[in-house]
Write a protein that holds these residues in place. Structure first.
Motif, PDB file in Angstrom:
ATOM      1  N   SER A  46       0.897  -1.166  -0.090  1.00 11.26           N
ATOM      2  CA  SER A  46      -0.056  -0.071   0.064  1.00 11.26           C
ATOM      3  C   SER A  46       0.847   1.191   0.119  1.00 11.26           C
ATOM      4  CB  SER A  46      -0.943   0.056   1.196  1.00 11.26           C
ATOM      5  OG  SER A  46      -1.471  -1.171   1.337  1.00 11.26           O
ATOM      6  N   ASN A  47       0.945   1.941  -1.382  1.00  8.16           N
ATOM      7  CA  ASN A  47       1.475   3.109  -1.223  1.00  8.16           C
ATOM      8  C   ASN A  47       3.026   3.015  -0.768  1.00  8.16           C
ATOM      9  OD1 ASN A  47       1.696   6.018  -2.078  1.00  8.16           O
ATOM     10  ND2 ASN A  47       1.470   6.678   0.055  1.00  8.16           N
ATOM     11  N   VAL A  48       3.681   1.950  -1.070  1.00  8.63           N
ATOM     12  CA  VAL A  48       4.957   1.622  -1.067  1.00  8.63           C
ATOM     13  C   VAL A  48       5.936   2.615  -1.841  1.00  8.63           C
ATOM     14  CG1 VAL A  48       6.698  -0.136  -0.789  1.00  8.63           C
ATOM     15  CG2 VAL A  48       4.562  -0.612  -0.017  1.00  8.63           C
ATOM     16  N   SER A  49       7.071   3.047  -1.128  1.00  8.75           N
ATOM     17  CA  SER A  49       8.041   4.039  -1.874  1.00  8.75           C
ATOM     18  C   SER A  49       9.446   3.602  -1.133  1.00  8.75           C
ATOM     19  CB  SER A  49       7.807   5.582  -1.669  1.00  8.75           C
ATOM     20  OG  SER A  49       7.710   5.803  -0.178  1.00  8.75           O
ATOM     21  N   LYS A  50      10.362   3.935  -2.221  1.00  7.86           N
ATOM     22  CA  LYS A  50      11.766   3.853  -1.582  1.00  7.86           C
ATOM     23  C   LYS A  50      12.660   4.866  -2.299  1.00  7.86           C
ATOM     24  CE  LYS A  50      15.293   1.512   0.537  1.00  7.86           C
ATOM     25  NZ  LYS A  50      15.242   1.422   1.875  1.00  7.86           N
ATOM     26  N   ASP A  51      13.576   5.355  -1.553  1.00  8.82           N
ATOM     27  CA  ASP A  51      14.591   6.310  -1.707  1.00  8.82           C
ATOM     28  C   ASP A  51      15.900   6.204  -1.315  1.00  8.82           C
ATOM     29  OD1 ASP A  51      15.797   8.785  -2.841  1.00  8.82           O
ATOM     30  OD2 ASP A  51      14.161   9.765  -2.842  1.00  8.82           O
ATOM     31  N   TYR A  52      16.935   5.945  -2.210  1.00  5.64           N
ATOM     32  CA  TYR A  52      18.080   5.790  -1.738  1.00  5.64           C
ATOM     33  C   TYR A  52      18.989   6.888  -1.573  1.00  5.64           C
ATOM     34  CZ  TYR A  52      17.636   0.664  -2.541  1.00  5.64           C
ATOM     35  OH  TYR A  52      17.188  -0.413  -2.339  1.00  5.64           O
ATOM     36  N   GLY A  53      18.404   8.367  -1.854  1.00  4.50           N
ATOM     37  CA  GLY A  53      18.943   9.496  -1.587  1.00  4.50           C
ATOM     38  C   GLY A  53      19.339  10.049  -2.937  1.00  4.50           C
ATOM     39  N   GLY A  54      19.181   9.251  -4.030  1.00  2.00           N
ATOM     40  CA  GLY A  54      19.458  10.112  -5.431  1.00  2.00           C
ATOM     41  C   GLY A  54      18.461  10.198  -6.047  1.00  2.00           C
ATOM     42  N   GLY A  55      17.291  10.187  -5.453  1.00  2.00           N
ATOM     43  CA  GLY A  55      15.889  10.190  -6.017  1.00  2.00           C
ATOM     44  C   GLY A  55      15.068   8.994  -5.978  1.00  2.00           C
ATOM     45  N   PRO A  56      13.592   9.225  -6.168  1.00  2.00           N
ATOM     46  CA  PRO A  56      12.903   7.798  -5.839  1.00  2.00           C
ATOM     47  C   PRO A  56      13.132   6.736  -6.771  1.00  2.00           C
ATOM     48  CG  PRO A  56      11.607   9.526  -7.128  1.00  2.00           C
ATOM     49  CD  PRO A  56      13.031  10.114  -6.531  1.00  2.00           C
ATOM     50  N   VAL A  57      13.255   5.308  -6.077  1.00  2.00           N
ATOM     51  CA  VAL A  57      13.385   4.073  -6.725  1.00  2.00           C
ATOM     52  C   VAL A  57      12.037   3.525  -7.121  1.00  2.00           C
ATOM     53  CG1 VAL A  57      14.528   1.880  -6.738  1.00  2.00           C
ATOM     54  CG2 VAL A  57      15.789   3.860  -5.850  1.00  2.00           C
ATOM     55  N   LEU A  58      11.042   3.651  -5.949  1.00  2.00           N
ATOM     56  CA  LEU A  58       9.688   3.131  -5.996  1.00  2.00           C
ATOM     57  C   LEU A  58       8.928   4.445  -5.760  1.00  2.00           C
ATOM     58  CD1 LEU A  58      10.212  -0.245  -4.452  1.00  2.00           C
ATOM     59  CD2 LEU A  58       9.777   0.160  -6.972  1.00  2.00           C
ATOM     60  N   ARG A  59       7.434   4.534  -6.391  1.00  2.00           N
ATOM     61  CA  ARG A  59       6.985   5.823  -6.322  1.00  2.00           C
ATOM     62  C   ARG A  59       5.457   5.300  -5.983  1.00  2.00           C
ATOM     63  NH1 ARG A  59       9.601   9.825  -9.588  1.00  2.00           N
ATOM     64  NH2 ARG A  59      11.663   8.536 -10.599  1.00  2.00           N
ATOM     65  N   GLY A  60       4.921   5.070  -4.853  1.00  2.00           N
ATOM     66  CA  GLY A  60       3.719   4.810  -4.268  1.00  2.00           C
ATOM     67  C   GLY A  60       3.195   3.545  -4.967  1.00  2.00           C
TER      68      GLY A  60
END
Length: 358
Positions: free
Chosen positions: A7-21
């Protein structure tokens, strides 16, 4: 077997979003393929499900239980990696039984579980060998066996066939799918290979740039792609994309010639195609060669025999397209042939957004 809900999962390693919602529900006993190009976020999504990474936002539920803060070992999931990750000093039997010994299960129960999995995977005669004495396909079967004996809630496959040659990949696709039918276990399979996704999955999740582009059965994504990315990613040879003009009467004009017709638009055209400009998508196998002197003329540039048919590269004015045909008529480079586009073959896309519009 388990349900997995994101549900609305996101991930960002610091260089920009890798997964968006990311919103996705994987049903109990389902085989789902996460498919997309390198860098689209599919392996990251699998690692979030496994607990090897923490989400930047959103929630992950397994069988209704929130697992964001649950350790990987407590999620009752089994992963099969591309690299096999076998212990080189252990025999096949020892590799497959290692996790069960860690749980301190009775020796008789461990032996029965390992030997049952070995029978399913054709490993019975290899149980006393070490990984260095196995082929790549055998090592991958051992890695699968190690996962099977744990009887997990779900299997997570991270591009497990990438190190194998074409013949072994075909064999292992069959074996993985057969095992899924026998075990009925929920399976999530990461791949960049559209053939693997098409032949193995109940549903495909097409990912690009950290977002879900489309979810559906393999045939639905192939026949009814939502956008240019999905249309171009599935299919071999890939879909042809031609700059075209859609006339009010439904004529699709390419390089000054009416290549195909569709039903006239029922209402105002979508934003971006008001001028009549569209991208025309045609599957190579859905365009036919006409009888001599008929059809829209095109120039033969290259002929590629494939054994089961031929891929014909054609020039249509300044644009190029491919056909896949079973037709055995002689064709010469530079020759002019006629094309016929049957009803239902054209797919139309908005050139500004890439969204399917017809």
């Amino acid at each position: 077997m388990a349900t997995i809900t994101l549900s609305n999962v996101s991930k960002d390693y610091g260089g920009g979003p890798v997964l968006r919602g990311i919103d996705l529900e994987i049903r109990e006993g389902e085989f789902v393929a996460l498919m997309g190009p390198s860098g689209c976020g599919k392996s990251t999504l699998l690692r979030l499900i496994a607990g090897l990474e923490e989400p930047g936002g959103g929630q992950i539920h397994i069988d209704g239980r929130l697992v964001n803060d649950v350790a990987p070992k407590d999620r009752d999931l089994a992963m099969v990696f591309q690299s096999y990750a076998l212990y080189p000093h252990m025999t096949v039997r020892e590799n497959m039984s290692f996790a069960l010994k860690q749980r301190r299960l009775p020796p008789a129960e461990i032996k029965a579980a390992v030997e049952a999995a070995a029978v399913k995977l054709g490993l019975t005669n290899l149980l006393e060998r070490k990984p260095k004495a196995l082929s790549g396909g055998q090592r991958q079967r051992v890695a699968m066996g190690r996962a099977i004996v744990r009887n997990p809630k779900a299997f997570l496959f991270d591009e497990p066939l990438s190190n194998l040659d074409a013949r072994l990949r075909e064999q292992m696709r069959y074996e993985i799918r057969k095992l899924h039918r026998e075990l009925g276990a929920t399976s999530v399979y990461v791949t960049h290979d559209q053939v693997e996704a098409m032949t193995m999955a109940d549903r495909i999740v097409a990912l690009n740039d950290g977002t879900i582009q489309q979810v559906g059965s393999p045939q639905d994504l192939y026949d009814n792609p939502a956008n240019l990315f999905v249309a171009g990613f599935l299919g071999s040879p890939p879909m042809n994309f031609l700059d075209a003009t859609l006339a009010p009467d439904g004529a699709l004009v390419v390089e000054g010639q009416t290549l195909a017709r569709v039903s006239p638009p029922a209402g105002p055209p979508p934003t971006g195609v008001a001028s009549g400009a569209v991208i025309l998508g045609l599957r190579p196998e859905r365009v036919a060669l006409a009888a001599s002197g008929e059809g829209v003329p095109a120039r033969v540039d290259v002929v590629e025999p494939t054994g089961t048919g031929r891929v014909i590269h054609l020039g249509l004015g300044a644009q190029r397209l491919k056909l896949f045909i079973m037709d055995t008529r002689p064709l010469a480079v530079g020759e002019t042939v006629g094309l016929i586009v049957p009803p239902g073959a054209p797919l139309l896309f908005d050139p500004a957004t890439g969204t399917r519009v017809g």
